[in-house]
Write a protein that holds these residues in place. Structure first.
Motif, PDB file in Angstrom:
ATOM      1  N   GLN A   1       0.843  -1.193   0.000  1.00  0.00           N
ATOM      2  CA  GLN A   1       0.000   0.000   0.000  1.00  0.00           C
ATOM      3  C   GLN A   1       0.875   1.238   0.000  1.00  0.00           C
ATOM      4  N   ALA A   2       0.507   2.215  -0.823  1.00  0.00           N
ATOM      5  CA  ALA A   2       1.243   3.461  -0.891  1.00  0.00           C
ATOM      6  C   ALA A   2       0.719   4.427   0.155  1.00  0.00           C
ATOM      7  N   GLN A   3       1.613   5.255   0.648  1.00  0.00           N
ATOM      8  CA  GLN A   3       1.217   6.332   1.545  1.00  0.00           C
ATOM      9  C   GLN A   3       1.312   7.648   0.781  1.00  0.00           C
ATOM     10  N   LEU A   4       0.261   8.435   0.873  1.00  0.00           N
ATOM     11  CA  LEU A   4       0.211   9.715   0.180  1.00  0.00           C
ATOM     12  C   LEU A   4       0.083  10.816   1.225  1.00  0.00           C
ATOM     13  N   VAL A   5       1.020  11.746   1.229  1.00  0.00           N
ATOM     14  CA  VAL A   5       1.017  12.835   2.200  1.00  0.00           C
ATOM     15  C   VAL A   5       0.865  14.153   1.465  1.00  0.00           C
ATOM     16  N   GLN A   6      -0.187  14.859   1.794  1.00  0.00           N
ATOM     17  CA  GLN A   6      -0.503  16.113   1.129  1.00  0.00           C
ATOM     18  C   GLN A   6       0.042  17.311   1.892  1.00  0.00           C
ATOM     19  N   SER A   7       0.307  18.373   1.163  1.00  0.00           N
ATOM     20  CA  SER A   7       0.695  19.641   1.758  1.00  0.00           C
ATOM     21  C   SER A   7       0.149  20.757   0.885  1.00  0.00           C
ATOM     22  N   GLY A   8       0.101  21.931   1.462  1.00  0.00           N
ATOM     23  CA  GLY A   8      -0.461  23.074   0.765  1.00  0.00           C
ATOM     24  C   GLY A   8      -1.872  23.336   1.250  1.00  0.00           C
ATOM     25  N   GLY A   9      -2.600  24.109   0.531  1.00  0.00           N
ATOM     26  CA  GLY A   9      -3.950  24.455   0.926  1.00  0.00           C
ATOM     27  C   GLY A   9      -3.968  25.633   1.869  1.00  0.00           C
ATOM     28  N   GLY A  10      -5.160  25.951   2.386  1.00  0.00           N
ATOM     29  CA  GLY A  10      -5.303  27.061   3.308  1.00  0.00           C
ATOM     30  C   GLY A  10      -6.425  27.989   2.900  1.00  0.00           C
ATOM     31  N   LEU A  11      -6.316  29.224   3.364  1.00  0.00           N
ATOM     32  CA  LEU A  11      -7.340  30.239   3.113  1.00  0.00           C
ATOM     33  C   LEU A  11      -6.818  31.256   2.106  1.00  0.00           C
ATOM     34  N   VAL A  12      -7.642  31.573   1.117  1.00  0.00           N
ATOM     35  CA  VAL A  12      -7.267  32.543   0.096  1.00  0.00           C
ATOM     36  C   VAL A  12      -8.500  33.323  -0.326  1.00  0.00           C
ATOM     37  N   GLN A  13      -8.291  34.530  -0.811  1.00  0.00           N
ATOM     38  CA  GLN A  13      -9.411  35.334  -1.296  1.00  0.00           C
ATOM     39  C   GLN A  13      -9.774  34.937  -2.723  1.00  0.00           C
ATOM     40  N   THR A  14     -10.975  35.280  -3.108  1.00  0.00           N
ATOM     41  CA  THR A  14     -11.428  35.032  -4.481  1.00  0.00           C
ATOM     42  C   THR A  14     -10.428  35.616  -5.476  1.00  0.00           C
ATOM     43  N   GLY A  15     -10.084  34.802  -6.471  1.00  0.00           N
ATOM     44  CA  GLY A  15      -9.120  35.229  -7.468  1.00  0.00           C
ATOM     45  C   GLY A  15      -7.695  34.853  -7.149  1.00  0.00           C
ATOM     46  N   GLY A  16      -7.473  34.369  -5.946  1.00  0.00           N
ATOM     47  CA  GLY A  16      -6.134  33.998  -5.528  1.00  0.00           C
ATOM     48  C   GLY A  16      -5.710  32.634  -6.043  1.00  0.00           C
ATOM     49  N   SER A  17      -4.511  32.237  -5.637  1.00  0.00           N
ATOM     50  CA  SER A  17      -3.929  30.977  -6.085  1.00  0.00           C
ATOM     51  C   SER A  17      -3.420  30.163  -4.907  1.00  0.00           C
ATOM     52  N   LEU A  18      -3.437  28.858  -5.077  1.00  0.00           N
ATOM     53  CA  LEU A  18      -2.861  27.928  -4.123  1.00  0.00           C
ATOM     54  C   LEU A  18      -2.247  26.772  -4.891  1.00  0.00           C
ATOM     55  N   ASN A  19      -1.255  26.138  -4.255  1.00  0.00           N
ATOM     56  CA  ASN A  19      -0.647  24.962  -4.855  1.00  0.00           C
ATOM     57  C   ASN A  19      -0.672  23.815  -3.857  1.00  0.00           C
ATOM     58  N   LEU A  20      -1.196  22.696  -4.282  1.00  0.00           N
ATOM     59  CA  LEU A  20      -1.230  21.494  -3.453  1.00  0.00           C
ATOM     60  C   LEU A  20      -0.170  20.511  -3.944  1.00  0.00           C
ATOM     61  N   SER A  21       0.423  19.805  -2.994  1.00  0.00           N
ATOM     62  CA  SER A  21       1.396  18.766  -3.315  1.00  0.00           C
ATOM     63  C   SER A  21       0.967  17.454  -2.685  1.00  0.00           C
TER      64      SER A  21
END
Length: 124
Positions: A1-21
């Motif tokens: 079984q693989a383990q997947l660990v996420q990072s990134g996300g959070g709070l942003v205003q409309t029109g903003g950007s985020l990057n998830l890994s």
């Protein structure tokens, strides 16, 4: 079984950007397709984006097409989701997943391993 660990996300205003890994480890092979899904409160998990194991093919939900970009770096066992022009309706918990197929699939039932989820909140 693989383990997947996420990072990134959070709070942003409309029109903003985020990057998830999403970093994979354990019994993981880069020959699997990977995908991102999201789940808002009271709703089912929905497809966002998927990528084939080579990265040559991608697939997006209509709601995010042109705003989100999925990519992967097999040398780092990492999948990314770049989210631009975010809208309040993008607010959800986002999950990365490993497909049991080499192509990126759109059905959550075709994914065998999942990340822990990360909250993305877009304020209006």
């Amino acid at each position: 079984q693989a383990q997947l660990v996420q990072s990134g996300g959070g709070l942003v205003q409309t029109g903003g950007s985020l990057n998830l890994s999403c970093l994979a480890s354990g019994r993981f092979s880069s020959t699997y397709g990977m995908g991102w899904f999201r789940q808002a409160p009271g709703k089912e998990r929905e497809f966002v984006a998927a990528i084939s194991w080579t990265g040559s093919r991608t697939n997006y939900a209509d709601s995010v097409k042109g705003r989100f970009t999925i990519s992967r770096d097999n040398a780092k066992n990492t999948v990314y989701l770049q989210m631009n022009s975010l809208k309040p309706e993008d607010t959800a918990v986002y999950y990365c997943g490993r497909s049991r197929f080499s192509s990126g699939t759109t059905e959550p039932g075709t994914y065998d391993d999942w990340g822990q989820g990360t909250q993305v909140t877009v304020s209006s």
